[in-house]
Design an enzyme around this catalytic site. Structure first.
Site, PDB file in Angstrom:
ATOM      1  CG  ASN A   9      -1.706   1.246   1.402  1.00 38.97           C
ATOM      2  OD1 ASN A   9      -1.780   2.066   0.485  1.00 38.97           O
ATOM      3  ND2 ASN A   9      -2.332   1.410   2.560  1.00 38.97           N
ATOM      4  CE  LYS A  11      -0.080   3.257   4.790  1.00 38.27           C
ATOM      5  NZ  LYS A  11       0.068   3.343   6.250  1.00 38.27           N
ATOM      6  CG  HIS A  98      -5.593   1.976   5.418  1.00 38.83           C
ATOM      7  ND1 HIS A  98      -5.125   2.898   6.324  1.00 38.83           N
ATOM      8  CD2 HIS A  98      -4.583   1.096   5.231  1.00 38.83           C
ATOM      9  CE1 HIS A  98      -3.878   2.587   6.659  1.00 38.83           C
ATOM     10  NE2 HIS A  98      -3.529   1.492   6.004  1.00 38.83           N
ATOM     11  CD  GLU A 100      -2.779   5.537   6.733  1.00 37.13           C
ATOM     12  OE1 GLU A 100      -2.836   5.535   5.484  1.00 37.13           O
ATOM     13  OE2 GLU A 100      -1.845   5.004   7.369  1.00 37.13           O
ATOM     14  CD  GLU A 170      -3.083  -2.253   7.436  1.00 40.24           C
ATOM     15  OE1 GLU A 170      -2.096  -2.567   6.779  1.00 40.24           O
ATOM     16  OE2 GLU A 170      -3.647  -1.140   7.326  1.00 40.24           O
ATOM     17  N   GLY A 176       3.093   2.568  10.730  1.00 43.34           N
ATOM     18  CA  GLY A 176       4.043   3.663  10.541  1.00 43.34           C
ATOM     19  C   GLY A 176       4.775   4.065  11.812  1.00 43.34           C
ATOM     20  CB  SER A 216       5.886  -1.464  12.006  1.00 40.59           C
ATOM     21  OG  SER A 216       5.504  -0.122  12.236  1.00 40.59           O
TER      22      SER A 216
HETATM   23  P1  13P Z   1       3.400   0.550   7.602  1.00 41.25           P
HETATM   24  O1  13P Z   1       3.900  -0.743   7.009  1.00 41.25           O
HETATM   25  O2  13P Z   1       4.099   1.759   7.068  1.00 41.25           O
HETATM   26  O3  13P Z   1       3.351   0.483   9.112  1.00 41.25           O
HETATM   27  O4  13P Z   1       1.873   0.715   7.127  1.00 41.25           O
HETATM   28  C1  13P Z   1       1.014  -0.367   7.216  1.00 41.25           C
HETATM   29  C2  13P Z   1      -0.228  -0.026   6.485  1.00 41.25           C
HETATM   30  O5  13P Z   1      -0.978   0.857   6.886  1.00 41.25           O
HETATM   31  C3  13P Z   1      -0.511  -0.745   5.235  1.00 41.25           C
HETATM   32  O6  13P Z   1      -1.808  -0.514   4.785  1.00 41.25           O
END
Ligand code: 13P
Length: 254
Positions: A9, A11, A98, A100, A170, A176, A216
């Protein structure tokens, strides 16, 4: 048996030329490896790069997905992208719900359910994200929070529809942050999700659903996370932006 999946992803990252370089790099690296037949690599770039990614994917070993979709079919929804458009671009996957989007854009379980329906109507496989925030884990509510997300986002589906769903757990506190869930925490939640699926749809179907871990995930921890019996791969954020790192995670399955 269910598929192992490593999905990237991206983003809201990468310029056009950076995206081109990354896809090229990834394609070259994938060509050098013998991927087992049960491993699917998926790349989910921002909308403007989906066509470029699909062109690369045609010659390579990965599939392409979008990161979001409208819950509406078509019409006056400025700035939205429909499932019909994604289908017409021959995309196979799309991330939905997601954290976010749930957090910054107030997406509810009901909206996630509507987006899932729209995608299935257009033959695109939803990658449905669930996960608790830190306060919910600290107060011991994580199993309940995720149960509600799974039930309200997915349990209106028929068994036939459910077969097309990929779930990504997640934990929001791990996204992140560099703070990965332990293998025990990941396995506990993945087994919980599979038990919910078993209770609703039966063991045979529940055993066919891929449940990915995200948060992560890196080349250094992917192997032990993916070794958990109910962890079927990963949804990767930051580490999917470097071909070496993404490949390092894919190699956990080689
Ligand atoms: P990270 O791998 O940067 O922690 O993000 C995970 C994520 O949100 C994938 O959709």
């Amino acid at each position: 048996m269910r598929k192992h999946i490593v999905a990237g992803n991206w983003k809201m990252n990468m310029t056009f030329s950076e995206a081109d370089d990354l896809l090229n790099d990834l394609m070259e690296k994938l060509e050098k490896e013998e991927l087992p037949r049960d491993v699917q690599v998926i790349v989910c770039p921002p909308f403007p790069y989906l066509e470029m990614a699909s062109d690369y994917a045609n010659d390579s070993y990965f599939a392409v997905g979008a990161q979001n979709v409208s819950d509406q079919e078509k019409g006056a929804y400025t700035g939205e992208v429909s499932a019909a458009m994604l289908e017409s671009c021959e995309l196979d996957y799309c991330i939905v719900g997601h954290s976010e989007r749930r957090g910054y854009y107030h997406e509810t379980n009901a909206l996630v359910a509507a987006k899932v329906d729209r995608l299935l109507m257009h033959n695109i496989r939803p990658i449905v994200c669930v996960g608790e925030v830190l306060a919910e884990r600290e107060s011991g509510q994580q199993l309940d929070v995720v149960r509600k997300q799974v039930e309200e986002g997915l349990f209106h589906l028929t068994a036939e529809q459910m077969k097309n769903i990929i779930i990504a757990y997640e934990p929001v506190w791990a996204i992140g942050t560099g703070k990965t869930a332990t293998t025990e925490q990941a396995q506990e939640m993945h087994a919980h999700i599979r038990s919910l699926l078993t209770a609703k749809y039966g063991k045979e179907l529940a055993d066919e659903i891929s449940i990915l871990y995200g948060g992560s995930c890196k080349p250094t921890n992917a192997k032990e996370l993916f070794a958990c019996p109910d962890v079927d791969g990963g949804l990767i954020g930051g580490a999917s932006l470097k071909a070496d790192d993404f490949m390092g995670i894919i190699k956990a399955f080689i």
